[in-house]
Enzyme design. Sequence first.
Site, PDB file in Angstrom:
ATOM      1  N   SER A 533       0.848  -1.192   0.000  1.00  0.00           N
ATOM      2  CA  SER A 533       0.000   0.000   0.000  1.00  0.00           C
ATOM      3  C   SER A 533       0.886   1.245   0.000  1.00  0.00           C
ATOM      4  O   SER A 533       1.668   1.447  -0.930  1.00  0.00           O
ATOM      5  CB  SER A 533      -0.960  -0.040   1.185  1.00  0.00           C
ATOM      6  OG  SER A 533      -1.992   0.903   1.039  1.00  0.00           O
ATOM      7  N   ASP A 618      -9.722  -3.790  -5.355  1.00  0.00           N
ATOM      8  CA  ASP A 618      -9.094  -2.995  -4.307  1.00  0.00           C
ATOM      9  C   ASP A 618      -9.793  -1.646  -4.170  1.00  0.00           C
ATOM     10  O   ASP A 618      -9.957  -0.917  -5.146  1.00  0.00           O
ATOM     11  CB  ASP A 618      -7.618  -2.780  -4.642  1.00  0.00           C
ATOM     12  CG  ASP A 618      -6.807  -2.315  -3.456  1.00  0.00           C
ATOM     13  OD1 ASP A 618      -7.332  -1.531  -2.645  1.00  0.00           O
ATOM     14  OD2 ASP A 618      -5.655  -2.749  -3.326  1.00  0.00           O
ATOM     15  N   HIS A 653      -8.087  -4.887  -1.257  1.00  0.00           N
ATOM     16  CA  HIS A 653      -6.847  -4.355  -0.717  1.00  0.00           C
ATOM     17  C   HIS A 653      -6.184  -5.323   0.259  1.00  0.00           C
ATOM     18  O   HIS A 653      -4.960  -5.402   0.325  1.00  0.00           O
ATOM     19  CB  HIS A 653      -7.139  -3.028  -0.017  1.00  0.00           C
ATOM     20  CG  HIS A 653      -5.923  -2.209   0.257  1.00  0.00           C
ATOM     21  ND1 HIS A 653      -5.143  -1.678  -0.746  1.00  0.00           N
ATOM     22  CD2 HIS A 653      -5.338  -1.818   1.425  1.00  0.00           C
ATOM     23  CE1 HIS A 653      -4.144  -0.986  -0.211  1.00  0.00           C
ATOM     24  NE2 HIS A 653      -4.242  -1.062   1.102  1.00  0.00           N
TER      25      HIS A 653
END
Length: 678
Positions: A533, A618, A653
């Site tokens: 991320s 995501d 995610h």
Amino acid sequence: MRTPPIATPKPKQITSPHGTRTDNYYWLNERENPEVIDYLSAENAYFEQEMAPVKELQAELFTEIKSRIKEQDESVPYHDNGYYYYVRYEAGGEYPIYCRKKGSLEAPEEVLLDANEMGQGQAYFQIGGFQVSNDNQLLAFSVDTVGRRMYTLRLKNLATGELYPEQILNTGGEAVWAADNQTVFYSKQDENTLLTYQIYRHQLGTDPAADVLVYEEEDNTFHIGVGRSKSRQYIFVQMGSTMSSEMRYLEATNPAGEFQVFLSREADHLYEIEHFEDSFYVLSNADAPNFRLLKTPVSNTSKAAWQEIIPHRPDVFLENMELFHDYLVLGERQEGLLQLRVIQWKDKQEHYLNFGEPTYTAAISINPEFDTHVLRYGYSSLTTPTSTYDYNMRTRTKTLLKEQAVLGEFKKENYVTERLYATAQDGTRIPMSIVYKKGFQKDGTAPVLQYAYGSYGISIDPSFSAARLSLLDRGFAYVICHIRGGQELGRQWYENGKKLNKKNTFTDFTDCSAFLIKEQYTSPTTLFAAGGSAGGLLMGAVINMHPEYYKGVVAAVPFVDVVTTMLDDTIPLTTGEYDEWGNPNQREYYDYMLSYSPYDQVKAQAYPNLLVTTGLHDSQVQYFEPAKWVAKLRATKTDNNLVLLHTDMEAGHGGASGRFKSIHDAARQFSFMLLLLK
């Protein structure tokens, strides 16, 4: 090496008030475009082809990691409002079973939710919020079956097992019962930006279309949520951005009433509140960068009425609090390490818990009741599996209730942990936590996996990973770099790694790499780096700056197209990020972001071997950022090293759902690194 997929360049001009950039791969943004799906599928096929030499090893790693997990397991029960609550897993089950027992652990078990049954036939399944009503008869819970963290709220009668017919879509996941056991408050998400921006009131058994909007946030840099005080006497609405917050409260016995503002939002003021007896307790950074604790009467919440309980300290970051009838417990950070401080209300006597290891993580756990002298806390270190303790604050004795079972031949005494410091370019000392198996040779030949995050003030604490043993047992050392941008060394540590100081995060990481090489923990032919991320942004930045340091890099769901994303306020969650990265509509921030944005800074140079992972659904970092980055790297770089993209076509995610499905992610990453050492 086989010929990788090539994404066709289709130049598009990205115009902003401060310049025009050409994006050859902008078309990959079109999630529903069959050409995009074909390209992602081709990348997945290429990944499988290149990883074929370690396919058996990948399967072996999956089996190995899974074999350490005690399949039939359960959490330590906690007591709340007359019931003991716990979660258990059955052999072969991917998902948790939520249970409780009334009054005693010897009482019959009630199964509240069996996520294995609920998730049958779903490619992805996750339970979000979970809250029981005051009378213990009703359950509000939420589920996500896509991976975009947009939850459907459901209500269940625990006495009859009946699911109420209403299904409330696109919620933030949490829900709170009022004292009447009939009213539920929940947050609603914007379907495009995915920001939580509304709070609704729902009456049990009614059509959700008739739900009452009780608050709407108009500032799209803020997100909102709803919660309940530990006392159960108040419903809280929390509004927050990175640098500012506001809370509103409502008596739980008056669900149709109006929420009252505790303190209106102010620039650069973060605060949170808790209720106890006739006071609100306030954790605030007003005139206190590292936070201080205050209290104020429920009848007067103006700043003038606030009384200081714990003052600000420049060397101690006050992270959280837990209130008990006779004690106050504080979670503090000093020198980057978490400490638990216990203070007796009556005489102000205090003490700290002693954990006895050089690097570890300790945190206040679930403590729903006031009238107890026992603190539940969690403990872990790089060599100690996650453990749950009860600590008697009166006698100062602790009881180990459970240590995470690690099946097989694991013995913690076979592993060594150290605390190291690298010196950054500006002279700042950067802490590192390292673990390796005994026998590790510091002669520059050993493989090392270096990890960091470094954003949003999120501290990465040294905790245990059973999966990581598969690397340690194969000769790796694992290093966590506590770089600026986190909050390990206090609020200023975060401030010095954000906005116009963001590059400190990247240079801290590469300075740690240089230290590990210089001190012969590893070498550029055996050093690996990983981050996900915002940590994936870190990976993209460091390989643009110092590609020569790393043999291979794993960038999971990486945020790499910083400028384009931050210029587009229709992209999920973008506007809430301005306090972290800056607003590129302002020239100063635009130029600075452009100078480090991994996608924009790809250049004709040699890069390390690279594994990039993403999820088609995501919600935090859209799949097209890593896809575009890989396409541009392939078209620009000057080496023949591997660049692999793996897209989970069914996840978001957080990767795959379930206990065992997610192990495939770890096995995939580990086998990639081991492939490069062959």
